[in-house]
Design a protein around this motif. Sequence first.
Motif, PDB file in Angstrom:
ATOM      1  N   MET A  54       2.721   1.966  -3.304  1.00 24.70           N
ATOM      2  CA  MET A  54       1.842   2.475  -4.352  1.00 24.70           C
ATOM      3  C   MET A  54       1.419   3.912  -4.048  1.00 24.70           C
ATOM      4  N   LEU A  55       1.267   4.209  -2.757  1.00 25.23           N
ATOM      5  CA  LEU A  55       0.927   5.558  -2.326  1.00 25.23           C
ATOM      6  C   LEU A  55       2.047   6.537  -2.685  1.00 25.23           C
ATOM      7  N   ASP A 105       0.831  -1.210   0.000  1.00 18.48           N
ATOM      8  CA  ASP A 105       0.000   0.000   0.000  1.00 18.48           C
ATOM      9  C   ASP A 105       0.860   1.252   0.000  1.00 18.48           C
ATOM     10  N   LEU A 106       1.857   1.256   0.886  1.00 20.63           N
ATOM     11  CA  LEU A 106       2.670   2.465   1.038  1.00 20.63           C
ATOM     12  C   LEU A 106       3.483   2.753  -0.220  1.00 20.63           C
TER      13      LEU A 106
END
Lengths: 383, 273
Positions: B125-126, B122-123
């Motif tokens: 891609m963020l 997630d991080l």
Amino acid sequence: MSMPFNFSDKGNSWYQLVTAKTGDLHLQLTGSYTLISLNQSLPVVAKKLTQLASQPDLHWDLTNIHQLDYAGAAMLWRAWNGRRPDYLLLRPEQERMFHRLEKMIALPEPSQRKWFLPVSLLGQQLLRFFDHLAGMITLSGQIVLDIFYLIAHPGRIPVREISANLYRTGAQALGITAIVGFLIGIVLSYLSSEQLHMFGADVYIVNILGMSVIRELGPMLAAILVAGRSGSAMTAQLGVMRVTEELDALTVMGIPHSLRLVLPKIIGLGLALPLIVLWTSAVALLGGLLAADLQVGLSIHYALNSLPDAVPIANLWLGLGKGVVCGMAIALIACHFGLRIQPNTESLGEGTTNSVVTSITAVIIIDAIFAVAFSNIGIRIVS
Amino acid sequence: MTRTDPVIEITGLMTRFGSNIIHENINLTVFKGEVLALVGGSGSGKTTLLRQMLGLITPAQGSVKVLGAARYACDREEERNLRIRSGVLFQQGALFSALTVYDNIALPMRELRILSESMIRDLVMLKLGMVGVETQHAHKMPSELSGGMIKRVALARALALDPELLFLDEPTAGLDPALSESFVELIRALREELALTIIMVTHDLDTLIAISDRVAVLADRGIVALGSIPDIVVNKHPFIKNFFGGVRGRNALRVLNLDQADSGSEHSAPLVL
């Protein structure tokens, strides 16, 4: 409900569960939800929050969080299973962070990894082998063309580069080849003289030493040492030149790689290796005869006198011939792998390893070919 | 901007390479939330000063305090915290060429050993979204990326652990004007969003004027001027006059409407000559 009403860990209070006047259950998050303050408690907090998130009517209140960073936000996002809870209270800057998380695009699957299949793995290896073979044939063809060009234009012969390579691969390799040759000579002589002594055939030590060192061991030792020493250096040099775009700079200046980089290396090592072979053989013989003198008392003077009778001169030429062919093959292989290096660190290491492994293998194959092709030359067969 | 919250404090710093003295008695304080630019001629030791703040070069004398911890005398835990709380964008990007874009950004997160792989995903891609890199580039190797893309990915890696402090070494060097403008815009937006303190080494006047709050000018082994750009341009030091007084400097300053202030020195220039 066995959920704790307060949760704190290592001195930090992470949240409080409060029942509001309306009867709704409010979860107030407190403290700093940052990577640095969550630190080791992150997995524990994440687990607790995930448990709490399973209650659909829970009111999440993030306004009391002292500091929130993306690691903390991502942790909450994970706990909420990738969507906002029904009741959520946020500060404006937190709103912006969760907005980013909502817009986040999932990681695309990596392109299909077919190379895990053993069959295609084998096929790829085979294709790569043919690719290298074709590349090496192309390179040697180019070198032959360059040689024709140089015969027509002798002024263009890269003499300085050849001389530099001769020094680097030849003169600077004398020390290491001497040490290895001398020690191998001693070991060989020590082992065989003991055996021969049992049969009273001490004098034949000259034959055994002379034949094995001059025909086989000298050339092989020298070639393998040079393959490891100079082959790797050549590959790494060309590889770094590729990484730093020096090869491209040469091309745009109209200086062909094959003529100025590859050819001098091949000719240089083709000249240097037979000389190193001679040197290694001589030192190995010296070591062997010295050991024989000390071990069984065979005088060096006698041994040297009987050497020409024991070892036909053809063996020396054979050894030198192996030196020329192996030297050129090592340089060719090293340059081939060097020119194929991609501009990244992994490729540099891989290319150098492949170059050394391939050239040592090639040296042994060349030796085997020589052994078969010249099996009736230089060997006296007593009938 | 609060001037009470120092992030970096350098006192009495001296640097020497052999017998060659680079810096002498440098004192510099960087405050929370500001963007400080280090400028100076080639060889004036800008990058050296930056590397000393990063803990890559030990100064001969003096102390460097970063985020309250003495840079060259801190224990393992403090050192680790410092590394987490600061991010660096190197001039050439310094992406690990053996790792994909995704793994490059994930590396500092994995090194912490507290984040799960799904959270790391997630991080990453963020962060890629933050720096404006499309997700299809995630599985590429750094050698397949263009110069501008390398800078963006390197910035994403510098921001991987949500640092408070960001060091930029020549952020726009080697980018074309359009790319460097969008990169400067990106840094400005991220600074707003993430409340970053930025220390930047740059040669590029446009970058300097676009994002820096204060400028420290390095020359003659020390800091010869420190302040906002309007304060600096009136300084009479020869390096500063050359730096801002040239055609490029004047063009860049026009953005700030400082050509009025500058015109005085422009008129006096022929007299000096």
